[in-house]
Design a protein around this motif. Structure first.
Motif, PDB file in Angstrom:
ATOM      1  N   GLU A 197      36.555  26.270  37.628  1.00 30.10           N
ATOM      2  CA  GLU A 197      35.484  27.112  37.094  1.00 30.10           C
ATOM      3  C   GLU A 197      34.133  26.509  37.437  1.00 30.10           C
ATOM      4  OE1 GLU A 197      34.009  29.088  32.844  1.00 30.10           O
ATOM      5  OE2 GLU A 197      35.878  27.933  32.975  1.00 30.10           O
ATOM      6  N   SER A 198      33.298  27.318  38.030  1.00 28.37           N
ATOM      7  CA  SER A 198      31.960  26.868  38.427  1.00 28.37           C
ATOM      8  C   SER A 198      30.961  27.089  37.300  1.00 28.37           C
ATOM      9  CB  SER A 198      31.507  27.621  39.677  1.00 28.37           C
ATOM     10  OG  SER A 198      30.146  27.353  39.961  1.00 28.37           O
ATOM     11  N   LYS A 206      55.758  28.606  38.741  1.00 25.47           N
ATOM     12  CA  LYS A 206      56.302  29.438  39.810  1.00 25.47           C
ATOM     13  C   LYS A 206      55.304  29.491  40.960  1.00 25.47           C
ATOM     14  CE  LYS A 206      58.735  32.348  36.484  1.00 25.47           C
ATOM     15  NZ  LYS A 206      58.304  31.543  35.341  1.00 25.47           N
ATOM     16  N   PRO A 207      55.787  29.783  42.170  1.00 25.37           N
ATOM     17  CA  PRO A 207      54.865  29.930  43.296  1.00 25.37           C
ATOM     18  C   PRO A 207      53.795  30.969  42.994  1.00 25.37           C
ATOM     19  CG  PRO A 207      57.138  29.867  44.062  1.00 25.37           C
ATOM     20  CD  PRO A 207      57.189  29.951  42.562  1.00 25.37           C
ATOM     21  N   GLY A 208      52.558  30.633  43.307  1.00 29.79           N
ATOM     22  CA  GLY A 208      51.463  31.546  43.030  1.00 29.79           C
ATOM     23  C   GLY A 208      50.768  31.284  41.715  1.00 29.79           C
ATOM     24  N   ASP A 209      51.359  30.475  40.838  1.00 33.49           N
ATOM     25  CA  ASP A 209      50.711  30.149  39.575  1.00 33.49           C
ATOM     26  C   ASP A 209      49.496  29.262  39.818  1.00 33.49           C
ATOM     27  OD1 ASP A 209      52.582  31.595  38.284  1.00 33.49           O
ATOM     28  OD2 ASP A 209      53.687  29.889  37.438  1.00 33.49           O
ATOM     29  N   THR A 210      48.506  29.391  38.948  1.00 33.23           N
ATOM     30  CA  THR A 210      47.322  28.552  39.049  1.00 33.23           C
ATOM     31  C   THR A 210      47.659  27.138  38.600  1.00 33.23           C
ATOM     32  OG1 THR A 210      45.867  30.439  38.609  1.00 33.23           O
ATOM     33  CG2 THR A 210      44.943  28.236  38.270  1.00 33.23           C
ATOM     34  N   ILE A 211      47.269  26.168  39.415  1.00 31.83           N
ATOM     35  CA  ILE A 211      47.528  24.764  39.099  1.00 31.83           C
ATOM     36  C   ILE A 211      46.284  24.171  38.445  1.00 31.83           C
ATOM     37  CG2 ILE A 211      48.106  22.508  40.061  1.00 31.83           C
ATOM     38  CD1 ILE A 211      49.483  23.952  42.361  1.00 31.83           C
ATOM     39  N   ALA A 212      46.473  23.463  37.369  1.00 28.50           N
ATOM     40  CA  ALA A 212      45.354  22.819  36.687  1.00 28.50           C
ATOM     41  C   ALA A 212      45.101  21.458  37.332  1.00 28.50           C
ATOM     42  CB  ALA A 212      45.670  22.652  35.198  1.00 28.50           C
ATOM     43  N   TYR A 213      43.892  21.270  37.859  1.00 27.18           N
ATOM     44  CA  TYR A 213      43.509  20.008  38.478  1.00 27.18           C
ATOM     45  C   TYR A 213      42.637  19.216  37.523  1.00 27.18           C
ATOM     46  CZ  TYR A 213      45.071  22.227  42.817  1.00 27.18           C
ATOM     47  OH  TYR A 213      45.816  22.857  43.780  1.00 27.18           O
ATOM     48  N   PRO A 214      42.718  17.881  37.573  1.00 25.59           N
ATOM     49  CA  PRO A 214      41.905  17.079  36.651  1.00 25.59           C
ATOM     50  C   PRO A 214      40.417  17.105  36.972  1.00 25.59           C
ATOM     51  CG  PRO A 214      43.089  15.660  38.181  1.00 25.59           C
ATOM     52  CD  PRO A 214      43.618  17.050  38.390  1.00 25.59           C
ATOM     53  N   THR A 215      40.073  17.262  38.253  1.00 28.36           N
ATOM     54  CA  THR A 215      38.671  17.293  38.674  1.00 28.36           C
ATOM     55  C   THR A 215      38.515  18.286  39.816  1.00 28.36           C
ATOM     56  OG1 THR A 215      38.962  15.539  40.328  1.00 28.36           O
ATOM     57  CG2 THR A 215      38.367  14.854  38.082  1.00 28.36           C
ATOM     58  N   LEU A 216      37.268  18.656  40.082  1.00 25.55           N
ATOM     59  CA  LEU A 216      36.996  19.523  41.230  1.00 25.55           C
ATOM     60  C   LEU A 216      37.357  18.806  42.521  1.00 25.55           C
ATOM     61  CD1 LEU A 216      35.846  21.967  42.686  1.00 25.55           C
ATOM     62  CD2 LEU A 216      33.539  21.053  42.298  1.00 25.55           C
ATOM     63  N   ALA A 217      37.062  17.509  42.586  1.00 26.93           N
ATOM     64  CA  ALA A 217      37.401  16.745  43.788  1.00 26.93           C
ATOM     65  C   ALA A 217      38.901  16.779  44.051  1.00 26.93           C
ATOM     66  CB  ALA A 217      36.919  15.300  43.647  1.00 26.93           C
ATOM     67  N   ALA A 218      39.709  16.692  42.996  1.00 26.79           N
ATOM     68  CA  ALA A 218      41.163  16.757  43.156  1.00 26.79           C
ATOM     69  C   ALA A 218      41.597  18.131  43.654  1.00 26.79           C
ATOM     70  CB  ALA A 218      41.846  16.427  41.840  1.00 26.79           C
ATOM     71  N   ALA A 219      40.954  19.185  43.150  1.00 33.90           N
ATOM     72  CA  ALA A 219      41.278  20.541  43.598  1.00 33.90           C
ATOM     73  C   ALA A 219      40.943  20.712  45.075  1.00 33.90           C
ATOM     74  CB  ALA A 219      40.525  21.559  42.756  1.00 33.90           C
ATOM     75  N   LEU A 222      30.042  18.768  45.605  1.00 36.54           N
ATOM     76  CA  LEU A 222      31.090  19.791  45.607  1.00 36.54           C
ATOM     77  C   LEU A 222      30.791  20.923  44.637  1.00 36.54           C
ATOM     78  CD1 LEU A 222      34.332  17.588  45.806  1.00 36.54           C
ATOM     79  CD2 LEU A 222      33.243  18.898  47.647  1.00 36.54           C
ATOM     80  N   ALA A 223      30.213  20.596  43.490  1.00 35.05           N
ATOM     81  CA  ALA A 223      29.886  21.641  42.516  1.00 35.05           C
ATOM     82  C   ALA A 223      28.859  22.605  43.086  1.00 35.05           C
ATOM     83  CB  ALA A 223      29.369  21.005  41.227  1.00 35.05           C
ATOM     84  N   GLY A 224      27.903  22.087  43.884  1.00 32.96           N
ATOM     85  CA  GLY A 224      26.914  22.951  44.510  1.00 32.96           C
ATOM     86  C   GLY A 224      27.522  23.825  45.588  1.00 32.96           C
ATOM     87  N   GLN A 225      28.461  23.288  46.353  1.00 35.24           N
ATOM     88  CA  GLN A 225      29.135  24.081  47.374  1.00 35.24           C
ATOM     89  C   GLN A 225      29.977  25.180  46.738  1.00 35.24           C
ATOM     90  OE1 GLN A 225      30.897  21.900  50.723  1.00 35.24           O
ATOM     91  NE2 GLN A 225      29.894  20.030  49.984  1.00 35.24           N
ATOM     92  N   LEU A 226      30.647  24.844  45.636  1.00 36.74           N
ATOM     93  CA  LEU A 226      31.453  25.854  44.943  1.00 36.74           C
ATOM     94  C   LEU A 226      30.560  26.949  44.366  1.00 36.74           C
ATOM     95  CD1 LEU A 226      34.213  26.786  43.901  1.00 36.74           C
ATOM     96  CD2 LEU A 226      33.845  25.346  41.882  1.00 36.74           C
ATOM     97  N   ALA A 227      29.383  26.587  43.886  1.00 41.46           N
ATOM     98  CA  ALA A 227      28.467  27.582  43.325  1.00 41.46           C
ATOM     99  C   ALA A 227      28.001  28.565  44.402  1.00 41.46           C
ATOM    100  CB  ALA A 227      27.274  26.881  42.687  1.00 41.46           C
ATOM    101  N   VAL A 228      27.745  28.081  45.619  1.00 37.78           N
ATOM    102  CA  VAL A 228      27.378  28.975  46.719  1.00 37.78           C
ATOM    103  C   VAL A 228      28.532  29.935  47.009  1.00 37.78           C
ATOM    104  CG1 VAL A 228      26.905  29.064  49.204  1.00 37.78           C
ATOM    105  CG2 VAL A 228      25.684  27.431  47.749  1.00 37.78           C
ATOM    106  N   ALA A 229      29.751  29.427  47.015  1.00 37.33           N
ATOM    107  CA  ALA A 229      30.909  30.295  47.227  1.00 37.33           C
ATOM    108  C   ALA A 229      31.012  31.357  46.136  1.00 37.33           C
ATOM    109  CB  ALA A 229      32.181  29.450  47.269  1.00 37.33           C
ATOM    110  N   GLU A 230      30.716  30.976  44.900  1.00 41.29           N
ATOM    111  CA  GLU A 230      30.790  31.930  43.792  1.00 41.29           C
ATOM    112  C   GLU A 230      29.766  33.051  43.980  1.00 41.29           C
ATOM    113  OE1 GLU A 230      32.889  32.248  41.424  1.00 41.29           O
ATOM    114  OE2 GLU A 230      34.013  30.403  41.673  1.00 41.29           O
ATOM    115  N   VAL A 231      28.589  32.740  44.483  1.00 39.20           N
ATOM    116  CA  VAL A 231      27.582  33.775  44.731  1.00 39.20           C
ATOM    117  C   VAL A 231      28.116  34.794  45.739  1.00 39.20           C
ATOM    118  CG1 VAL A 231      25.315  34.215  45.757  1.00 39.20           C
ATOM    119  CG2 VAL A 231      25.595  32.365  44.110  1.00 39.20           C
TER     120      VAL A 231
END
Length: 214
Positions: free
Chosen positions: A181-182, A71-84, A114-123
């Motif tokens: 998930e970071s 449904k709209p708003g549901d979390t989509i499972a991506y195969p990789t962070l790059a794909a997300a 990308l994992a490092g950029q996502l980690a900064v966002a998580e902080v």
């Protein structure tokens, strides 16, 4: 017997012999004729049934299954962070908190994986959730003495057409939507590898050129 009687008898006998001979020839011809016809008639060609290949059903690529319960708003499972990251829309207007979060990602980690950029966002998001660093994302980013790129309480503007900015916006959306998930999902602090602040905090991840702590 008179001469005429003898002659008549001879004539009758001759006719009888001729009749027998004629019957014998006719019978012989009847027996031989089928054999002769059989030998001169061409043999009938055998009936050969033409080979018709069975119809082959056309092959088509299978249609990917689509879940009926998405449904709209549901979390989509991506195969990789790059794909997300690639799936995010980075054009158009964004709100102020998104601009602050993307600005922090851009200025603090645009050269990081990308994992490092996502980690900064998580902080940034973890600080906003904790209530100890500010109530909103922009409050956290603009908190005095926390991020050196902030000038006079403002996040410097960035050309929106820069690929690194569009990546930062996409990473910000991934973080806000919990689309990936970071490794530093509970971090509240980070610094560059070259620094040695001696914080005494618990290290949770080392990603790219940054070390993350909680």
């Amino acid at each position: 017997m008179s001469f005429f009687s003898k002659a008549a008898a001879v004539a009758v006998a001759s006719l009888s012999i001729l009749g027998l001979a004629a019957q014998s020839s006719a019978g012989l011809a009847a027996e031989v004729a089928p054999i002769a016809l059989a030998t001169i008639q061409p043999a009938a060609a055998p009936q050969v049934q033409a080979y018709v290949p069975a119809p082959v059903a056309p092959t088509t690529a299978p249609t990917p299954a689509v879940a009926d319960d998405v449904k709209p708003g549901d979390t989509i499972a991506y195969p990789t962070l790059a794909a997300a990251v690639a799936a995010q829309q980075t054009r158009g207007d964004i709100d102020e908190d998104m601009r602050c979060l993307a600005g922090a990602i851009y200025y603090e980690s645009k050269g990081e994986p990308l994992a490092g950029q996502l980690a900064v966002a998580e902080v940034i998001l973890n600080r906003a959730d904790s209530g100890r660093f500010g109530d909103t994302i922009c409050d956290v980013v603009k908190q005095p003495g926390q991020f050196s790129f902030v000038r006079g309480g403002r996040v410097p503007a960035v050309d929106p057409d820069r690929p690194a900015w569009r990546t930062a916006v996409a990473v910000a959306k991934v973080a806000l939507n919990d689309a990936w998930e970071s490794n530093a999902d509970d971090a509240l602090y980070f610094h560059a590898r070259r620094a040695a602040p001696g914080w005494g905090r618990t290290r949770v991840a080392t990603i790219g050129n940054h070390i993350f702590y909680r």
